[in-house]
Enzyme design. Structure first.
Site, PDB file in Angstrom:
ATOM      1  N   SER A  36       0.830  -1.205   0.000  1.00 55.73           N
ATOM      2  CA  SER A  36       0.000   0.000   0.000  1.00 55.73           C
ATOM      3  C   SER A  36       0.862   1.251   0.000  1.00 55.73           C
ATOM      4  CB  SER A  36      -0.843   0.047   1.266  1.00 55.73           C
ATOM      5  OG  SER A  36      -1.667  -1.055   1.320  1.00 55.73           O
ATOM      6  N   HIS A 169     -20.502  37.172 -21.265  1.00 51.61           N
ATOM      7  CA  HIS A 169     -19.447  37.010 -22.294  1.00 51.61           C
ATOM      8  C   HIS A 169     -18.184  37.800 -21.950  1.00 51.61           C
ATOM      9  CE1 HIS A 169     -22.739  35.424 -24.848  1.00 51.61           C
ATOM     10  NE2 HIS A 169     -23.421  36.425 -24.311  1.00 51.61           N
ATOM     11  N   SER A 290       7.634  38.596  -7.529  1.00 59.28           N
ATOM     12  CA  SER A 290       8.353  38.015  -8.662  1.00 59.28           C
ATOM     13  C   SER A 290       9.844  38.077  -8.373  1.00 59.28           C
ATOM     14  CB  SER A 290       8.021  38.813  -9.923  1.00 59.28           C
ATOM     15  OG  SER A 290       9.063  38.681 -10.870  1.00 59.28           O
ATOM     16  N   LYS A 296       5.959  43.474  -8.767  1.00 59.44           N
ATOM     17  CA  LYS A 296       4.861  42.514  -8.880  1.00 59.44           C
ATOM     18  C   LYS A 296       4.243  42.085  -7.563  1.00 59.44           C
ATOM     19  CE  LYS A 296       4.081  40.263 -12.667  1.00 59.44           C
ATOM     20  NZ  LYS A 296       2.750  39.967 -13.114  1.00 59.44           N
ATOM     21  N   GLU A 303      -4.363  31.266  -8.337  1.00 60.33           N
ATOM     22  CA  GLU A 303      -3.896  30.475  -9.484  1.00 60.33           C
ATOM     23  C   GLU A 303      -3.633  29.024  -9.096  1.00 60.33           C
ATOM     24  OE1 GLU A 303      -0.814  32.760 -11.863  1.00 60.33           O
ATOM     25  OE2 GLU A 303      -1.114  34.034 -10.130  1.00 60.33           O
TER      26      GLU A 303
HETATM   27  N1  ARG Z   1      -4.475  -3.639   0.706  1.00 58.96           N
HETATM   28  C1  ARG Z   1      -5.779  -3.673   0.082  1.00 58.96           C
HETATM   29  C2  ARG Z   1      -6.242  -2.263  -0.242  1.00 58.96           C
HETATM   30  O1  ARG Z   1      -5.429  -1.458  -0.496  1.00 58.96           O
HETATM   31  C3  ARG Z   1      -6.742  -4.393   0.922  1.00 58.96           C
HETATM   32  C4  ARG Z   1      -6.608  -5.861   0.790  1.00 58.96           C
HETATM   33  C5  ARG Z   1      -7.712  -6.418   0.064  1.00 58.96           C
HETATM   34  N2  ARG Z   1      -7.748  -7.848  -0.035  1.00 58.96           N
HETATM   35  C6  ARG Z   1      -6.885  -8.672  -0.588  1.00 58.96           C
HETATM   36  N3  ARG Z   1      -7.209  -9.860  -0.743  1.00 58.96           N
HETATM   37  N4  ARG Z   1      -5.739  -8.302  -1.049  1.00 58.96           N
HETATM   38  O2  ARG Z   1      -7.384  -1.909  -0.301  1.00 58.96           O
END
Ligand code: ARG
Length: 483
Positions: A36, A169, A290, A296, A303
């Site tokens: 992750s 416009h 700037s 400036k 922005e």
């Molecule tokens: N790490 C997963 C996610 O980012 C969850 C896991 C989900 N299940 C699995 N069998 N890998 O959401």
């Protein structure tokens, strides 16, 4: 993690919630892809909230004793504190927040820590974590939107009576009260608050208990778990519970629409603060200089915020693209959901306070607005309307007013400079009574239709907006899931 870093296969690979049926080790490239993103590990409080509710359910189901539940709960609560204080952190081999916390729990409780996994899956855990997370961040974002909207309202009240050109416009059109123009940005933000609130309500049903996707043989009282976590409903279908992310899309849409609304305000702030308009003077603390041009003062906040609308829209369309055509229940594609949510939430939390500060401190030049309010013959409609009141078909009235503009253009004067003599020369139906209509005050004051620009109507609009903000504030404290 490096390419040479290979973990042992097998059930005991730390931080990994699977492995028993594998005899070989994972490829490092797989691990890198599967791990992750760092921010996912910040969902520790949410994951622990789900684990606490689940531990309660395991006790009710007789899988663990009351004493065991208490030890697990105490250890989980300590994990939240330790993670927050940096005493523990995810290791490279932790695939996700779920594996990270289970590894830590087992390290503290021994085999008892391994009992928590009964009757659940990361599929329902991750769905639950993100819903809980959205329930927490949406109100924070909404509060930021309310602050900006309130600031626009306060500024609108402050500039009472200031007349400016209204545009169509990007051409001067008709005079308006500048306080109404500010409200024209505030009302969409109030609707964005409704959209955010709807997205929050869409997260109010619990997916926990769906386990992998079919439900669990061990833990069955989803209502009790849902109540423990402050949900007001459960997702009715376990397959839907792990596979749907429309609540995520609701949030990303609310964010994208909010971004589009903010970008329109930003664009105007850039225009207002330009030398050509000269309506606004940016405060030092909320503008930038700037590196080469010493004179400036740039509207960078406006922005940058305008630019970030692109990300907000991209997050919405990216999530929709991820969801499209996903078959059956859980698919790993869904792990993209958090990326989009974190990015949209983080972007909005960065933009909103900066924009609020900018709007709160910007100085307005009422004189410049007033001078420009008549430019471009913005009083022409007054002539046409007056003639229509006298019974002339508007098509003819329009024509007479148009000829008045030509008359003024040729003499390099404005409609407000016309004399009774000029009027007679243009058309004999233009009697001197029309002259009193050719002022900014008259043009504004006569627009008394329910949503018009007249002073009393604008005051009503301010009051209506204040009511909307009040309603939004109390709605965010309760509300039921539409499920
Ligand atoms: N790490 C997963 C996610 O980012 C969850 C896991 C989900 N299940 C699995 N069998 N890998 O959401």
């Amino acid at each position: 993690m490096t390419d040479t870093h290979v973990h042992d296969g097998g059930a005991h690979a730390e931080g990994k919630l699977w492995g028993g049926r594998f005899t070989g080790a994972s490829a490092p490239a797989l691990e890198r892809l599967s791990r992750s993103p760092e921010q996912y590990f910040s969902l520790v409080p949410e994951d622990v909230a789900g684990s606490l509710a689940h531990a309660g359910e395991l006790e009710r189901a007789g899988i663990i004793t009351g004493e065991e539940r208490a030890s697990i709960a105490a250890a989980l609560e300590q994990l939240v504190v330790d993670h927050r204080e940096g005493a523990i952190r995810p290791l490279p081999q932790d695939e996700d927040v779920h594996g990270y916390l289970e590894r830590e729990l087992i390290a503290r409780l021994g085999p008892l820590g391994g009992k928590i996994r009964a009757g659940r899956s990361r599929n329902d855990q991750t769905a639950n974590d993100l819903r809980l997370h959205l329930r927490r961040v949406i109100p924070e974002i909404a509060e930021g939107v309310r602050e900006l909207t309130e600031t626009l309202l306060a500024r609108s009240r402050e500039v009472e009576g200031v007349v400016a050109p209204g545009f169509t416009h990007l051409q001067n059109a008709q005079p308006i009260l500048f306080s109404q123009q500010l409200l024209a940005h505030a009302f969409p933000l109030a609707r964005d608050l409704t959209r955010l609130e709807n997205a929050r309500l869409a997260c109010m049903a619990s997916p926990l208990g769906a386990a992998a996707m079919a439900g669990s043989t061990l833990a069955g009282d989803q209502r009790a778990m849902a109540a423990d976590m402050g949900y007001d409903d459960v997702v009715r279908n376990s397959i839907d519970a792990v596979s749907s992310r429309d609540h995520v899309v609701d949030f990303l849409y609310a964010g994208a629409m909010l971004g589009a609304d903010l970008s329109r305000l930003c664009e105007e702030i850039c225009l207002w603060s330009s030398q050509q308009f000269g309506w606004a003077r940016l405060d030092d603390a909320w503008s930038t200089g700037s590196s080469i041009m010493p004179q400036k003062k740039n509207p960078d906040i406006a922005e940058l915020a305008r630019g970030k609308t692109g990300r907000l829209i991209a997050n919405l369309s990216g999530m929709l693209a991820t969801l499209k055509s996903l078959p059956f229940a859980y698919n790993r594609d869904l792990s993209e959901d958090k990326h989009y949510v974190f990015d949209t939430a983080g972007t909005l939390r960065t933009i909103l306070p900066a924009l609020t500060g900018l709007v709160r401190t910007v100085g307005f030049d009422a004189g410049a607005m007033r001078r420009q309010a008549v430019q471009g013959f913005t009083l022409a409609t007054e002539i046409a309307d007056w003639l229509a009141e006298q019974g002339l078909p508007f098509s003819e009235a329009h024509d007479v007013a148009g000829r008045s503009v030509v008359h003024c253009e040729a003499r390099d004067i404005g409609l407000e400079d016309l004399t009774a003599e000029d009027l007679r020369a243009i058309d004999e139906r233009l009697t001197p009574e029309v002259l009193e209509r050719l002022t900014l005050e008259s043009a504004v004051a006569r627009r008394t239709g329910a949503n018009g620009t007249s002073p009393e109507r604008v005051r009503e609009q301010q009051a209506a907006l204040a009511d909307l903000l009040e309603a939004s504030r109390s709605a965010s404290q309760n509300g039921r899931s539409p499920q």
